[in-house]
Design an enzyme around this catalytic site. Structure first.
Site, PDB file in Angstrom:
ATOM      1  N   SER A 148     -25.903  55.034  50.809  1.00 19.46           N
ATOM      2  CA  SER A 148     -25.166  54.005  50.072  1.00 19.46           C
ATOM      3  C   SER A 148     -24.221  54.690  49.092  1.00 19.46           C
ATOM      4  O   SER A 148     -24.458  55.837  48.691  1.00 19.46           O
ATOM      5  CB  SER A 148     -26.153  53.132  49.291  1.00 19.46           C
ATOM      6  OG  SER A 148     -25.477  52.314  48.363  1.00 19.46           O
ATOM      7  N   TYR A 161     -33.616  52.181  43.814  1.00 21.23           N
ATOM      8  CA  TYR A 161     -32.767  52.152  45.015  1.00 21.23           C
ATOM      9  C   TYR A 161     -31.774  53.316  45.006  1.00 21.23           C
ATOM     10  O   TYR A 161     -31.661  54.065  45.982  1.00 21.23           O
ATOM     11  CB  TYR A 161     -32.033  50.819  45.098  1.00 21.23           C
ATOM     12  CG  TYR A 161     -31.115  50.723  46.296  1.00 21.23           C
ATOM     13  CD1 TYR A 161     -31.640  50.591  47.584  1.00 21.23           C
ATOM     14  CD2 TYR A 161     -29.725  50.783  46.153  1.00 21.23           C
ATOM     15  CE1 TYR A 161     -30.806  50.513  48.697  1.00 21.23           C
ATOM     16  CE2 TYR A 161     -28.888  50.707  47.254  1.00 21.23           C
ATOM     17  CZ  TYR A 161     -29.433  50.566  48.524  1.00 21.23           C
ATOM     18  OH  TYR A 161     -28.609  50.500  49.624  1.00 21.23           O
TER      19      TYR A 161
END
Ligand code: NAP
Length: 266
Positions: A148, A161
């Protein structure tokens, strides 16, 4: 319990995609089927996987096998590892399954944080470890680890995350060096905002995110596979995301992490 349906082997090259029941993983499955890969499709939702596999078989004449497994469960993860390790035709592993949690870390459910690390880090690591010996022995193969843009800086209110995705980038970059000369390629795919079920599952309010920064899963997958062809290690899909990544690299980290937190929780 991980459930494996009987596949009709077609003798073609094979890819295994985790998180194939939705979003980016589903787009990988569709695109790879169009490119005549046989597929093993992994996620928890058995009904979605079965419908997807049937549709892909009918539309593209490939072999598509649903393999329902919760990759945060060690015994179910072990089944997927065994499938990968025993597959002599596996050319591509897409470690895509992942999720994010949002909120002040001090208030987040510790079990959910643990599951996030198990899926985004542990499962990805073990499946990579299962795939590599065969790929190295065959002198061919590729692993796409879906990371990401969040990997590029710590992100307040999305702390676990972003840390899991920083792991994915570091791990993949290190493997890239270890695998030089083996014929096996790895890629860290770093999408930005992509229209999938991800934000809803994470409970992220995206109403303030301008529409021009969003990408479709199909566009993310196209960028990833084009980058794989070029041999690129890090793939940041989309010009907007590339500009954001360059700015994040150039600006002071203290500023970048504060801004990142404001985007997630304004
Ligand atoms: P998504 O639409 O929510 O899809 C997630 C997929 O992962 C689903 O197929 C889900 O299927 C599967 N999954 C979730 N938990 C699982 C588990 N415990 N075991 C096995 N499979 C599991 O999200 P997405 O956006 O496509 O996310 C794919 C990857 O892209 C993730 O790694 C995410 O971090 C990354 N990413 C997404 C964005 C974005 O904006 N969408 C941005 C950057 C990076 P089941 O529910 O059926 O298990």
């Amino acid at each position: 319990m991980a459930k494996r349906a009987v596949a009709r082997p077609s003798g073609a090259r094979r890819a295994l995609v985790t998180g194939a029941s939705a979003g980016i993983g589903l787009a990988f499955a569709e695109r790879l089927a169009r490119e005549h890969y046989d597929l093993i499709l992994v996620a928890r939702n058995a009904e979605r996987l079965a419908a997807l596999a049937q549709g892909l078989r009918q539309r593209h004449g490939i072999a598509a096998e649903p393999l329902s497994a919760d990759l945060t469960d060690s015994s179910e993860l072990r089944v997927v590892e065994q499938v990968i390790a025993g597959d002599q035709q596996l050319e591509l592993l897409v470690n895509n399954a992942g999720f994010g949690t949002v909120g002040p870390f001090v208030r987040l459910d510790p079990d959910r944080e643990e599951a996030e690390v198990k899926l985004n880090v542990l499962a990805l690591t073990r499946l990579t470890r299962a795939a590599l010996p065969g790929m190295v022995a065959r002198h061919r193969g590729a692993i796409i680890n879906v990371s990401s843009l969040a990997a590029l800086q710590p992100t307040p209110f999305n702390a676990t995350y972003a840390a899991t995705k920083a792991f994915v980038n570091s791990f993949t970059e290190a493997l890239h060096e270890e695998l030089r000369g083996t014929g096996v390629q790895v890629q860290a795919l770093c999408p930005g905002f992509t229209r999938t079920e991800f934000q809803e599952r994470a409970g992220i309010d995206t109403s303030h995110v301008p529409s021009f920064v969003w990408m479709t899963p199909d566009a993310v997958v196209a960028a990833s596979l084009a980058a794989l062809q070029r041999g690129s290690l890090i793939c940041i899909p989309g010009l907007g995301n590339q500009v954001l990544a360059a700015a994040a690299n150039a600006a002071p980290r203290s500023l970048v992490r504060r801004l990142a937190g404001m985007i997630i929780k304004p």
